[in-house]
Design a protein around this motif. Structure first.
Motif, PDB file in Angstrom:
ATOM      1  N   GLU A   1       3.944  65.855   8.662  1.00 44.28           N
ATOM      2  CA  GLU A   1       3.881  64.463   8.207  1.00 44.28           C
ATOM      3  C   GLU A   1       2.481  64.080   7.719  1.00 44.28           C
ATOM      4  O   GLU A   1       2.319  63.400   6.714  1.00 44.28           O
ATOM      5  N   PHE A   2       1.452  64.511   8.436  1.00 43.77           N
ATOM      6  CA  PHE A   2       0.099  64.127   8.062  1.00 43.77           C
ATOM      7  C   PHE A   2      -0.509  65.142   7.096  1.00 43.77           C
ATOM      8  O   PHE A   2      -1.104  64.772   6.100  1.00 43.77           O
ATOM      9  N   GLY A   3      -0.303  66.419   7.405  1.00 45.11           N
ATOM     10  CA  GLY A   3      -0.890  67.473   6.572  1.00 45.11           C
ATOM     11  C   GLY A   3      -0.307  67.499   5.163  1.00 45.11           C
ATOM     12  O   GLY A   3      -0.876  68.125   4.261  1.00 45.11           O
ATOM     13  N   SER A   4       0.824  66.804   4.934  1.00 41.41           N
ATOM     14  CA  SER A   4       1.439  66.881   3.610  1.00 41.41           C
ATOM     15  C   SER A   4       0.782  65.934   2.608  1.00 41.41           C
ATOM     16  O   SER A   4       1.116  65.952   1.437  1.00 41.41           O
ATOM     17  N   LEU A   5      -0.158  65.102   3.050  1.00 41.47           N
ATOM     18  CA  LEU A   5      -0.847  64.225   2.102  1.00 41.47           C
ATOM     19  C   LEU A   5      -1.971  65.039   1.450  1.00 41.47           C
ATOM     20  O   LEU A   5      -3.043  65.233   2.021  1.00 41.47           O
ATOM     21  N   ARG A   6      -1.702  65.532   0.241  1.00 44.36           N
ATOM     22  CA  ARG A   6      -2.643  66.456  -0.403  1.00 44.36           C
ATOM     23  C   ARG A   6      -3.705  65.699  -1.201  1.00 44.36           C
ATOM     24  O   ARG A   6      -3.630  65.621  -2.433  1.00 44.36           O
ATOM     25  N   TRP A   7      -4.678  65.127  -0.505  1.00 48.42           N
ATOM     26  CA  TRP A   7      -5.787  64.471  -1.198  1.00 48.42           C
ATOM     27  C   TRP A   7      -6.521  65.487  -2.064  1.00 48.42           C
ATOM     28  O   TRP A   7      -6.759  66.608  -1.628  1.00 48.42           O
ATOM     29  N   GLY A   8      -6.917  65.052  -3.258  1.00 51.32           N
ATOM     30  CA  GLY A   8      -7.866  65.851  -4.042  1.00 51.32           C
ATOM     31  C   GLY A   8      -9.259  65.561  -3.511  1.00 51.32           C
ATOM     32  O   GLY A   8      -9.517  65.783  -2.326  1.00 51.32           O
ATOM     33  N   ILE A   9     -10.150  64.991  -4.371  1.00 50.40           N
ATOM     34  CA  ILE A   9     -11.511  64.712  -3.885  1.00 50.40           C
ATOM     35  C   ILE A   9     -11.793  63.207  -3.813  1.00 50.40           C
ATOM     36  O   ILE A   9     -12.906  62.819  -3.480  1.00 50.40           O
ATOM     37  N   GLY A  10     -10.778  62.357  -4.079  1.00 48.31           N
ATOM     38  CA  GLY A  10     -11.035  60.915  -4.182  1.00 48.31           C
ATOM     39  C   GLY A  10     -10.546  60.084  -3.019  1.00 48.31           C
ATOM     40  O   GLY A  10     -10.342  58.877  -3.180  1.00 48.31           O
ATOM     41  N   GLY A  11     -10.401  60.691  -1.826  1.00 53.20           N
ATOM     42  CA  GLY A  11     -10.005  59.920  -0.640  1.00 53.20           C
ATOM     43  C   GLY A  11     -11.235  59.393   0.084  1.00 53.20           C
ATOM     44  O   GLY A  11     -11.366  59.545   1.304  1.00 53.20           O
ATOM     45  N   VAL A  12     -12.146  58.786  -0.674  1.00 55.34           N
ATOM     46  CA  VAL A  12     -13.428  58.322  -0.122  1.00 55.34           C
ATOM     47  C   VAL A  12     -13.962  57.189  -0.989  1.00 55.34           C
ATOM     48  O   VAL A  12     -13.698  57.147  -2.193  1.00 55.34           O
ATOM     49  N   GLY A  13     -14.706  56.271  -0.367  1.00 52.31           N
ATOM     50  CA  GLY A  13     -15.371  55.193  -1.096  1.00 52.31           C
ATOM     51  C   GLY A  13     -16.517  54.678  -0.255  1.00 52.31           C
ATOM     52  O   GLY A  13     -16.629  54.992   0.938  1.00 52.31           O
ATOM     53  N   ASN A  14     -17.414  53.896  -0.874  1.00 51.98           N
ATOM     54  CA  ASN A  14     -18.597  53.376  -0.178  1.00 51.98           C
ATOM     55  C   ASN A  14     -18.630  51.867  -0.377  1.00 51.98           C
ATOM     56  O   ASN A  14     -18.527  51.398  -1.514  1.00 51.98           O
ATOM     57  N   ALA A  15     -18.731  51.102   0.712  1.00 49.58           N
ATOM     58  CA  ALA A  15     -18.646  49.644   0.569  1.00 49.58           C
ATOM     59  C   ALA A  15     -19.598  48.934   1.533  1.00 49.58           C
ATOM     60  O   ALA A  15     -20.118  49.529   2.482  1.00 49.58           O
ATOM     61  N   VAL A  16     -19.812  47.640   1.248  1.00 47.46           N
ATOM     62  CA  VAL A  16     -20.570  46.761   2.138  1.00 47.46           C
ATOM     63  C   VAL A  16     -19.547  46.045   3.018  1.00 47.46           C
ATOM     64  O   VAL A  16     -18.669  45.353   2.503  1.00 47.46           O
ATOM     65  N   TRP A  17     -19.656  46.245   4.310  1.00 43.97           N
ATOM     66  CA  TRP A  17     -18.679  45.671   5.252  1.00 43.97           C
ATOM     67  C   TRP A  17     -19.370  44.636   6.123  1.00 43.97           C
ATOM     68  O   TRP A  17     -20.432  44.921   6.698  1.00 43.97           O
ATOM     69  N   THR A  18     -18.795  43.459   6.251  1.00 46.38           N
ATOM     70  CA  THR A  18     -19.354  42.431   7.135  1.00 46.38           C
ATOM     71  C   THR A  18     -18.293  42.008   8.132  1.00 46.38           C
ATOM     72  O   THR A  18     -17.120  41.844   7.774  1.00 46.38           O
ATOM     73  N   GLY A  19     -18.730  41.827   9.368  1.00 43.74           N
ATOM     74  CA  GLY A  19     -17.800  41.401  10.403  1.00 43.74           C
ATOM     75  C   GLY A  19     -18.567  41.096  11.678  1.00 43.74           C
ATOM     76  O   GLY A  19     -19.727  40.675  11.638  1.00 43.74           O
ATOM     77  N   VAL A  20     -17.929  41.344  12.794  1.00 48.68           N
ATOM     78  CA  VAL A  20     -18.515  41.088  14.116  1.00 48.68           C
ATOM     79  C   VAL A  20     -18.614  42.418  14.839  1.00 48.68           C
ATOM     80  O   VAL A  20     -17.649  43.202  14.817  1.00 48.68           O
ATOM     81  N   SER A  21     -19.745  42.663  15.494  1.00 51.72           N
ATOM     82  CA  SER A  21     -19.830  43.893  16.285  1.00 51.72           C
ATOM     83  C   SER A  21     -18.730  43.875  17.346  1.00 51.72           C
ATOM     84  O   SER A  21     -18.532  42.845  18.022  1.00 51.72           O
ATOM     85  N   VAL A  22     -18.061  44.989  17.505  1.00 50.14           N
ATOM     86  CA  VAL A  22     -17.001  45.068  18.524  1.00 50.14           C
ATOM     87  C   VAL A  22     -17.604  44.772  19.903  1.00 50.14           C
ATOM     88  O   VAL A  22     -16.977  44.152  20.768  1.00 50.14           O
ATOM     89  N   ARG A  23     -18.855  45.152  20.044  1.00 53.84           N
ATOM     90  CA  ARG A  23     -19.570  44.884  21.300  1.00 53.84           C
ATOM     91  C   ARG A  23     -19.560  43.383  21.642  1.00 53.84           C
ATOM     92  O   ARG A  23     -19.318  42.997  22.787  1.00 53.84           O
ATOM     93  N   THR A  24     -19.816  42.546  20.625  1.00 55.70           N
ATOM     94  CA  THR A  24     -19.831  41.090  20.838  1.00 55.70           C
ATOM     95  C   THR A  24     -18.472  40.628  21.363  1.00 55.70           C
ATOM     96  O   THR A  24     -18.379  39.817  22.285  1.00 55.70           O
ATOM     97  N   LEU A  25     -17.399  41.161  20.776  1.00 56.18           N
ATOM     98  CA  LEU A  25     -16.047  40.755  21.184  1.00 56.18           C
ATOM     99  C   LEU A  25     -15.751  41.206  22.608  1.00 56.18           C
ATOM    100  O   LEU A  25     -15.192  40.453  23.415  1.00 56.18           O
ATOM    101  N   LEU A  26     -16.146  42.440  22.913  1.00 56.03           N
ATOM    102  CA  LEU A  26     -15.861  42.965  24.262  1.00 56.03           C
ATOM    103  C   LEU A  26     -16.655  42.188  25.312  1.00 56.03           C
ATOM    104  O   LEU A  26     -16.150  41.878  26.394  1.00 56.03           O
TER     105      LEU A  26
END
Ligand code: MTE
Length: 364
Positions: free
Chosen positions: A111-136
């Motif tokens: 089920e998982f191994g059958s997803l034949r990604w070429g080389i484009g299963g990746v990206g780079n982004a700016v992520w903003t949110g809350v540290s999980v530490r703060t929530l815990l």
């Protein structure tokens, strides 16, 4: 919480190569430091749930916290925010290359191994949110907690939502965040609206999307994604209790070209681009070869160069007409470098050996 939509994703699939429920970015589009949201790959186990905030609360509970809480979307946005620039890459990215080079040793029916990604299963982004530490900490983290598990609201998956447990140390790293913005915009539906985890340096599966609940626990939690999948299974790895092999957590060092597979180029001088990425340390150099790895030259690195983000590189190439291959090899500041071979593992994870990228060059 949501009804099954007609398509597994919501975005326009034109910039992508379709793989069932998932979308791989056409690699020739990955030329920028920041991957625009509408070009960012999508990896869905089932489909993007259309989430309506009416009645939505983020729950934080389990025996690993002393005062379980529920927070509205707005309440989370009012907490201190934290931004990270990080690449996100599926552990199975490059699986098709793994299969090409190891001569088709992937099980077809997996089920998982059958997803034949070429080389484009990746990206780079700016992520903003809350540290999980703060929530815990808000929920009164119990010092005996050893693990957290964020649960996705993609309820059609076999376990009633995708989840992947993470040890408490990584959860408490301030850069592990519950993100609500991606590249300055509200998190798009395909990327986890209203909230998703971002776990810099770790394989994409830990960055759970559409989070409805975070459970902290004082005992190990086992789900499919930390027992049978995202685990190195093969002769080199011993099973360990419930886990079929060695659990995969961090990514590994890689580099890829921003060129289509079997790209067609014109003869003559031109600039070739790509990126190098390492979960361990900033990229120090990327070398390239057009003679099958006999000789290597250093590419120019294009700032910014920082931990967790990918680093762009470019080099001038002056090919004659004919069939060529290009190889790249990244090295980071800690001395990690891409290997020349890759051991077999059943689901073809973390393929990072140096490999030839085929290019056809036409005369004018
Ligand atoms: N979270 C949920 N709830 N459901 C999923 O199917 N896929 C995971 C992860 N988080 C997934 C998930 C995988 S395997 C990857 S690689 C990343 O999301 C991909 O994130 P993206 O689709 O935003 O690129």
């Amino acid at each position: 919480m949501s009804e099954k939509p007609e398509n597994p994703w919501q975005k326009d699939p034109t910039p992508f190569i379709e793989h069932g429920e998932s979308l791989e970015t056409k690699p020739e589009l990955l030329t920028d430091f920041i991957t625009p949201n509408d070009h960012f790959f999508v990896c869905n186990e089932t489909y993007t749930p259309p989430i309506d905030l009416t009645g939505y609360t983020l729950k934080i509970g389990g025996d690993g916290v002393n005062k379980p809480i529920e927070l509205s979307y707005e309440a989370v946005l009012k907490l201190p925010s934290h931004t990270v620039i990080s690449y996100l890459e599926c552990a199975g990215n490059l699986r098709q290359r793994y299969e090409d080079i190891l001569n088709g040793q992937l099980p077809e029916d997996d089920e998982f191994g059958s997803l034949r990604w070429g080389i484009g299963g990746v990206g780079n982004a700016v992520w903003t949110g809350v540290s999980v530490r703060t929530l815990l900490e808000l929920a009164g983290l119990n010092p005996d907690a050893i693990v957290i598990n964020a649960k996705g609201l993609d309820a059609d998956s076999a376990e009633g939502g995708v989840s992947r447990p993470m040890p408490i140390d990584k959860a408490l790293d301030p850069d592990t965040i519950l993100a609500y913005h991606m590249n300055g915009d509200k998190l798009p539906p395909d990327h986890g609206y209203p909230f998703r985890l971002i776990v810099p340096g770790w394989i994409g599966t830990n960055s759970v999307k559409w989070v409805g609940e975070i459970v902290a626990a004082t005992e190990e939690i086992y789900v499919r994604r930390n027992t049978e999948h995202y685990v190195f299974i093969g002769p080199e790895w011993e099973p360990d209790g419930n886990v079929l092999g060695e659990l995969i957590t961090t990514q590994n060092i890689k580099s890829t070209l921003a060129l289509a597979w079997n790209a067609e180029l014109q003869a003559g001088k031109q600039i070739i681009k790509g990126n190098g990425r390492s979960p361990h340390a900033p990229i120090k150099k990327v070398e390239w070869s057009d003679d099958g790895g006999h000789s290597w030259q250093e590419a120019r690195l294009i700032p910014p160069i920082m931990k967790y983000a990918w680093t762009l590189f470019e080099f001038e190439w002056n090919p004659e007409a004919g069939n060529h291959t290009l190889m790249t090899r990244a090295t980071d500041e800690d001395g990690n470098t891409q290997p020349m071979e890759h051991p077999f593992n059943l689901e073809g994870y973390l393929f990072n050996m140096v490999f030839p990228h085929p290019v056809t060059v036409k005369s004018d």
